[in-house]
Design a protein around this motif. Structure first.
Motif, PDB file in Angstrom:
ATOM      1  N   TYR A 194      24.663  15.542  23.688  1.00 38.56           N
ATOM      2  CA  TYR A 194      23.278  15.225  23.281  1.00 38.56           C
ATOM      3  C   TYR A 194      22.671  14.168  24.200  1.00 38.56           C
ATOM      4  O   TYR A 194      21.521  14.297  24.573  1.00 38.56           O
ATOM      5  N   LEU A 205      21.541  11.234  23.636  1.00 32.96           N
ATOM      6  CA  LEU A 205      20.344  10.561  23.121  1.00 32.96           C
ATOM      7  C   LEU A 205      20.474   9.077  23.405  1.00 32.96           C
ATOM      8  O   LEU A 205      21.575   8.545  23.459  1.00 32.96           O
ATOM      9  N   PRO A 227      19.359   7.677  16.402  1.00 29.82           N
ATOM     10  CA  PRO A 227      20.254   8.841  16.456  1.00 29.82           C
ATOM     11  C   PRO A 227      21.484   8.731  15.552  1.00 29.82           C
ATOM     12  O   PRO A 227      21.934   9.729  15.000  1.00 29.82           O
ATOM     13  N   ARG A 228      22.007   7.508  15.376  1.00 33.83           N
ATOM     14  CA  ARG A 228      23.250   7.405  14.600  1.00 33.83           C
ATOM     15  C   ARG A 228      23.029   7.737  13.132  1.00 33.83           C
ATOM     16  O   ARG A 228      23.971   8.004  12.414  1.00 33.83           O
ATOM     17  N   ARG A 271      20.732  15.783  15.643  1.00 35.78           N
ATOM     18  CA  ARG A 271      20.799  15.161  16.977  1.00 35.78           C
ATOM     19  C   ARG A 271      20.568  16.213  18.056  1.00 35.78           C
ATOM     20  O   ARG A 271      19.866  15.966  19.032  1.00 35.78           O
TER      21      ARG A 271
END
Lengths: 293, 352
Positions: free
Chosen positions: B84, B86, B131-132, B139
């Motif tokens: 991802y 991110l 994001p987390r 995500r």
């Protein structure tokens, strides 16, 4: 037969845990005793310092008197020393941590000509004590006319090889290559990626290097001793040593032993405070979520 | 929207050649999948297109313009990464708008684009989260959203679904297919999962050992694999292959058993391949080969029967439905049809 791992309930685990606690307790006593001695000594009168048990308080509690002497002696020069120490160490620490982060990022994330050699030099430099380099550095800075200026203490302290090593290892782990590549795909330049994406993820590592460099500079004695000779430019370390030498040599200086101890006690308070303030930055997990482990 | 062309692209890391002389044209709006085992060079090829790796030799053209020496952003491509990638300290909105801010788009337009894409990807409720605080699928959608807002000329996907669990992977696969229909954009997608390749692609590029083995539609690759590697890589369970030598109109197997089809056999024939559904299970004594059932796998919709042929190895047969008449240890015959056999030469190249 199946294999049984050690669990928190097994006898062996408990035995090991007791042993660990015992060893750590010993270590704690070993490190804490000198500090405790400083604390008790700072509360005593000069006579009590030599006539009472070193590791406990005397009946006569003299801490406030000692503090008063400390901050008024030689027209309050101790305060000036504290300010000097704070100035030298914070500028050096911030600079050293920044340079260590830049260098660590480059070592961890870029390939460039001579990288292996440079990394070997940094690792080698970790092994060389600054003490060994102070005289050549003095000659160098002396030629530049920089001795007896704050730069004489700050410039050499900006080089902090253990910090570079630490940041290299930390960045290699904390920042995935894909994250940097995502930034490149988004069109960001390398410095933009570093400053707006990577740097905030590096705060725990940066804070660690910052505090290590800060403490190293706060406690640095030999470098300022060689570089500076005006008492009003001294940091606490050099100043206290000077007070101590007057205490053992000068007439009537006997009074100063407890003042030196009180000065030592006062000088470690900011370091402890710095540790406590920086602690929250060590809480990791900042990188969690962006990249799946 | 773009036509992407690779001309004689080579990539070497030091002395190790990872891609050797690749030539490929990707049509405007095509969904092209690079597939191959690990180490085949499929990711490297994608990264060369992206501009994240420099080609050792050759040219990359996008819409006829040489972009070989341009940086990733100047190629106007977007990429979705396996992890991802991110930005963890930024919110979903900041993640998606970062590239647009770098490009100095007006604030109002950035907001409009991000809101629009968040709508398409059902991310509207998560724009202020980090994001987390998102699930794996969310995500992945943010990563795709970040790629879409830039309105690139083509999308690059590097194994985007391999970190998701099986159920989510199927769901996201369908979302990506819908996205391709909706945007009509050129997409290049790397995967090692041949089901993803078969279901998503207009064109599949099969890679092995840094070389393009075959380019074609999923059905072309399935029905007419160009060589033994492609034959065995595409299709699950994989194609059965037996070593043979021709003898007039007959095939002689490695254990000297013969199968006569009464048809001419190419003289350079060295291997025959047949799909699991192209081999017929017969009562013992009938058909071209004799063996014993070793394992029966029942999937409900299909039954896979693995038949041991002694020295020749194991042959897999696929039968629709749950076949109850087959059991382990049962002796069976195998029937082949000459017209369905895939003939390969000694070098593994398809004959005919």
């Amino acid at each position: 037969m199946s294999i049984v791992g050690k669990s928190a309930h097994s006898a062996k685990f408990r035995r090991n845990r007791w042993l660990l606690t015992a060893i750590l307790s010993l270590y704690f006593i070993y490190t804490f005793l000198p500090l405790f001695y400083v604390i008790t000594a700072a509360t005593k009168s000069n006579q009590d310092l030599f006539s009472t048990f070193g590791l406990w308080f005397a009946a006569d509690f003299q801490l406030w008197e000692n503090l008063e002497t400390l901050f008024t002696i030689q027209d309050g020069i101790f305060l000036k020393w504290m300010a000097n120490t704070a100035y030298y160490s914070s500028v050096s620490a911030i600079g050293a941590a920044l340079f260590a982060t830049f260098a660590g990022y480059a070592f961890a994330k870029y390939t460039f000509f001579g990288k292996k050699l440079m990394l070997a030099l940094v690792l080698g430099a970790v092994m060389i004590p600054q003490t060994a380099l102070v005289i050549p550095m003095f000659l160098m800075l002396s030629n530049l006319g920089l001795t007896n200026t704050p730069l004489a203490v700050i410039l050499p302290s900006l080089v902090f090889p253990p910090g570079v090593f630490l940041m290299w290892a930390y960045i290699d782990d904390a920042i995935s290559n894909e994250l940097i590549e995502a930034g490149r795909m988004d069109g960001a330049g390398e410095f933009h990626i570093f400053s707006s994406i990577a740097f905030r993820m590096l705060m725990p590592g940066f804070a660690t290097v910052l505090i290590l460099a800060f403490v190293a500079n706060w406690n640095n004695y030999f470098l300022p001793l060689v570089m500076l000779n005006k008492p009003d430019m001294f940091p606490i370390t050099v100043g206290l040593a000077q007070l101590y030498s007057t205490a053992i040599s000068g007439t009537g200086g006997v009074l100063l032993f407890t003042v030196v101890m009180t000065g030592a006690l006062v000088s470690i308070v900011p370091v402890i405070a710095a540790f406590l303030i920086m602690q929250r930055f060590w809480q990791g997990g900042l990188g969690a979520g962006g990249v799946k482990a | 929207m773009a036509v992407i062309e690779l001309r004689d692209i080579r990539k070497a890391f030091g002395a190790v050649e990872v891609i050797g002389r690749a030539n490929l044209t990707i049509d405007d709006g095509a969904f092209v999948i690079f597939v191959g085992p690990s180490g085949s060079g499929k990711s490297t090829l994608l990264r060369l297109v992206a501009g994240l790796e420099d080609a050792t030799a050759g040219q990359i053209l996008i819409d006829g313009a040489d972009v070989t020496h341009l940086g990733p952003a100047e190629r106007q491509l977007s990429m979705v990464f396996q992890s991802y990638a991110l930005y963890p300290t930024k919110t979903v909105r900041q993640n998606m708008s970062f590239g647009l801010e770098v490009a100095r788009l007006p604030k109002a337009e950035i907001k409009a684009r991000v809101d629009g894409v968040a709508d398409i990807l059902r991310l509207g409720d998560y724009l202020d989260r980090k994001p987390r605080a998102l699930s794996g699928g969310q995500r992945q959608r943010v990563a795709i959203g970040r790629a879409i807002v830039r309105e690139p000329v083509a999308f690059l996907f590097d194994e985007p679904l391999s970190n998701l669990d099986a159920a989510l992977r199927v769901e996201m696969r369908i979302e990506i297919a819908k996205l391709h229909q909706r945007l009509g954009a050129t997409m290049i997608y790397v995967t090692h999962d041949q089901v993803e390749a078969m279901t998503l692609a207009d064109q599949i590029v099969v890679l092995d050992k840094g070389a393009i083995q075959q380019v074609g539609t999923p059905m072309e690759l399935y029905q007419r694999p160009a060589n033994l590697f492609v034959a065995q890589f595409i299709g699950s369970p994989k194609m059965n292959v037996l070593a043979v030598r021709p003898d007039g109109s007959a095939l002689v197997f490695a254990d000297d058993s013969r199968a006569d089809f009464g048809m001419p056999v190419p003289p350079s024939l060295a291997h025959i391949g047949f799909r699991p559904e192209e081999v017929q299970l017969l009562p013992a004594g009938q058909g071209h080969l004799q063996g014993k059932v070793e394992v029966v796998e029942r999937l409900g919709s299909d039954t896979f029967v693995h038949v041991g042929l002694g020295a020749l190895g194991i042959i897999t047969s696929r039968m629709p439905g749950n076949v109850l008449t087959i059991s382990q240890g049962q002796p069976v015959g195998l029937g082949l049809t000459m017209t369905q056999l895939h003939p390969f030469s000694r070098d593994g190249i398809r004959l005919s």
